[in-house]
Design a protein around this motif. Sequence first.
Motif, PDB file in Angstrom:
ATOM      1  N   ASP A  44       0.808  -1.222   0.000  1.00  0.00           N
ATOM      2  CA  ASP A  44       0.000   0.000   0.000  1.00  0.00           C
ATOM      3  C   ASP A  44       0.839   1.270   0.000  1.00  0.00           C
ATOM      4  O   ASP A  44       0.379   2.328   0.427  1.00  0.00           O
ATOM      5  CB  ASP A  44      -0.940   0.001   1.215  1.00  0.00           C
ATOM      6  N   ALA A  45       2.071   1.182  -0.471  1.00  0.00           N
ATOM      7  CA  ALA A  45       2.922   2.374  -0.550  1.00  0.00           C
ATOM      8  C   ALA A  45       2.485   3.282  -1.686  1.00  0.00           C
ATOM      9  O   ALA A  45       2.051   2.818  -2.744  1.00  0.00           O
ATOM     10  CB  ALA A  45       4.384   1.961  -0.744  1.00  0.00           C
ATOM     11  N   ASP A  46       2.608   4.594  -1.456  1.00  0.00           N
ATOM     12  CA  ASP A  46       2.333   5.560  -2.505  1.00  0.00           C
ATOM     13  C   ASP A  46       3.530   5.613  -3.460  1.00  0.00           C
ATOM     14  O   ASP A  46       4.658   5.835  -3.020  1.00  0.00           O
ATOM     15  CB  ASP A  46       2.113   6.945  -1.884  1.00  0.00           C
ATOM     16  N   PRO A  47       3.326   5.389  -4.769  1.00  0.00           N
ATOM     17  CA  PRO A  47       4.453   5.277  -5.703  1.00  0.00           C
ATOM     18  C   PRO A  47       5.344   6.516  -5.733  1.00  0.00           C
ATOM     19  O   PRO A  47       6.575   6.405  -5.698  1.00  0.00           O
ATOM     20  CB  PRO A  47       3.772   5.054  -7.054  1.00  0.00           C
ATOM     21  N   GLU A  48       4.751   7.691  -5.791  1.00  0.00           N
ATOM     22  CA  GLU A  48       5.539   8.920  -5.891  1.00  0.00           C
ATOM     23  C   GLU A  48       6.350   9.156  -4.625  1.00  0.00           C
ATOM     24  O   GLU A  48       7.531   9.511  -4.679  1.00  0.00           O
ATOM     25  CB  GLU A  48       4.605  10.101  -6.154  1.00  0.00           C
ATOM     26  N   MET A  49       5.703   8.950  -3.476  1.00  0.00           N
ATOM     27  CA  MET A  49       6.400   9.141  -2.214  1.00  0.00           C
ATOM     28  C   MET A  49       7.518   8.116  -2.054  1.00  0.00           C
ATOM     29  O   MET A  49       8.627   8.437  -1.603  1.00  0.00           O
ATOM     30  CB  MET A  49       5.436   9.017  -1.034  1.00  0.00           C
ATOM     31  N   ALA A  50       7.253   6.858  -2.408  1.00  0.00           N
ATOM     32  CA  ALA A  50       8.261   5.813  -2.270  1.00  0.00           C
ATOM     33  C   ALA A  50       9.510   6.151  -3.070  1.00  0.00           C
ATOM     34  O   ALA A  50      10.637   6.022  -2.572  1.00  0.00           O
ATOM     35  CB  ALA A  50       7.692   4.467  -2.716  1.00  0.00           C
ATOM     36  N   ILE A  74       6.007  -0.413  -9.123  1.00  0.00           N
ATOM     37  CA  ILE A  74       6.812   0.530  -8.334  1.00  0.00           C
ATOM     38  C   ILE A  74       8.244   0.037  -8.211  1.00  0.00           C
ATOM     39  O   ILE A  74       9.206   0.810  -8.331  1.00  0.00           O
ATOM     40  CB  ILE A  74       6.191   0.719  -6.931  1.00  0.00           C
ATOM     41  N   THR A  88       4.291   2.925   3.515  1.00  0.00           N
ATOM     42  CA  THR A  88       2.931   2.403   3.339  1.00  0.00           C
ATOM     43  C   THR A  88       1.928   3.486   3.695  1.00  0.00           C
ATOM     44  O   THR A  88       2.214   4.373   4.512  1.00  0.00           O
ATOM     45  CB  THR A  88       2.681   1.170   4.217  1.00  0.00           C
ATOM     46  N   ASP A  89       0.745   3.410   3.089  1.00  0.00           N
ATOM     47  CA  ASP A  89      -0.357   4.293   3.458  1.00  0.00           C
ATOM     48  C   ASP A  89      -1.335   3.596   4.397  1.00  0.00           C
ATOM     49  O   ASP A  89      -2.361   4.186   4.768  1.00  0.00           O
ATOM     50  CB  ASP A  89      -1.095   4.769   2.198  1.00  0.00           C
ATOM     51  N   ASP A  90      -1.047   2.354   4.758  1.00  0.00           N
ATOM     52  CA  ASP A  90      -1.921   1.594   5.654  1.00  0.00           C
ATOM     53  C   ASP A  90      -1.462   1.809   7.096  1.00  0.00           C
ATOM     54  O   ASP A  90      -0.378   1.359   7.480  1.00  0.00           O
ATOM     55  CB  ASP A  90      -1.877   0.111   5.290  1.00  0.00           C
ATOM     56  N   ASN A 136       7.316   6.232   6.426  1.00  0.00           N
ATOM     57  CA  ASN A 136       7.172   7.243   5.388  1.00  0.00           C
ATOM     58  C   ASN A 136       8.114   8.426   5.564  1.00  0.00           C
ATOM     59  O   ASN A 136       7.713   9.593   5.413  1.00  0.00           O
ATOM     60  CB  ASN A 136       5.716   7.745   5.316  1.00  0.00           C
TER      61      ASN A 136
END
Length: 421
Positions: free
Chosen positions: A241-247, A278, A350-352, A371
């Motif tokens: 559940d990671a955000d692609p841009e942030m990762a 990703i 992760t966003d979770d 994050n």
Amino acid sequence: MTSSDDIAATMDDMGRRARAAAAILANAPAQTRTRAIDAAATRIERARDAILAANAEDMTFARGRGLSPAMLDRLSLDAARIDAIAASLRAVAAQDDPVGEILEAWNMPSGLAIERVRTPLGVIGVIYESRPNVTADAGVLCLRSGNAVILRGGSESLNSSLAIHACLAAGLREAGLPEDAIQLVPMRERAAVSHMLGMTETIDVIVPRGGKRLVGLVQSEARVPVFAHLEGVVHIYVDADADPEMALKVILNAKTRRTGICGSAECLLIHRDLADTIGQGVIRALIDSGVEVRGDSRLAAIDGVQSAAEDDWGREYLDRIIAARVVDGMDAALAHIARYGSSHTDCILTDDAETAARFLDEVDSAIVMHNASTQFADGGEFGMGAEIGIATGRLHARGPVGAAQLTSFKYKVRGNGAIRS
């Protein structure tokens, strides 16, 4: 070449003088120690050219010894880094003084009033490699916490450390404190380190700051108690559940901002559901940034990725190299970190919220992050002004070691003729 007898005599004399200085520092007013730190910061700013000239000598010496680019970066100083050293000192000077802080207070039915109060440790020995800024950080953190310190920097940084130490000594003089409160071992011979590790009568604790070889040597040979500052085998786990841009942004910063510091990411764990999306994007971005990626069998199929060997897992590169592997999920990521980690710093992307909470709870490292770039694993970034290192042990201090972590405590007990029945 200094003889072993001369080294022993020099070190023993430094220990005696440090012990005498520690007794004075422990009872010096907080304002006096603050004045010494501020004065040292000013001296460093004024001595910028002299420090740069000394550092140039060290860089020439280090290149002659074949140090890697990452190690040369750790050693190198420029005007901005010297200004950052001075700013770090001023941040420590602005901190609340920990000495004498009342940690707890309570009254007993017997009539006793009890306080638990912070006290200095006494004399601290700091053994470190390459980075000359540690001379300033360690010196003033010990001073802020009322401790005397004996500093032994890396042989390749001797000239830079001597130039910085001269500024610290001048600050002590201006404040009317003994110069013996901050001493620097003036020789390159390794025998000085060996002797220091046995100075049980004059040194209360040793803090090693460096690679696995240095820390292992100190832990195996020291008769003085040791704060363990082990290598930074730093992991980043990219959850499903990671955000692609942030990762992408976090991973690139964690690996490439400065590769030679202990908070630099060394191993990337990618959830299997992201390996072809990703994961591929991140791997390609790392390669395009000049990072050598050593991947498991699945990631090694990506053009430009080298096949990882067994010894790539659990390795601190301190260079533009990162290991990477695909994992089935959280359980596999936790198992990998438990097996190969160094209990320094580990991160989940992760966003979770529930997944993040589990990672933060279950990873047994001094610093666990969610994050955020692992390059923030630094006492200055934690609001400590500076740090003497990242402690990875479980006793006394853990994580960034600032001034407060360089104290112990005692109990002050007051009565009014109380007797025990």
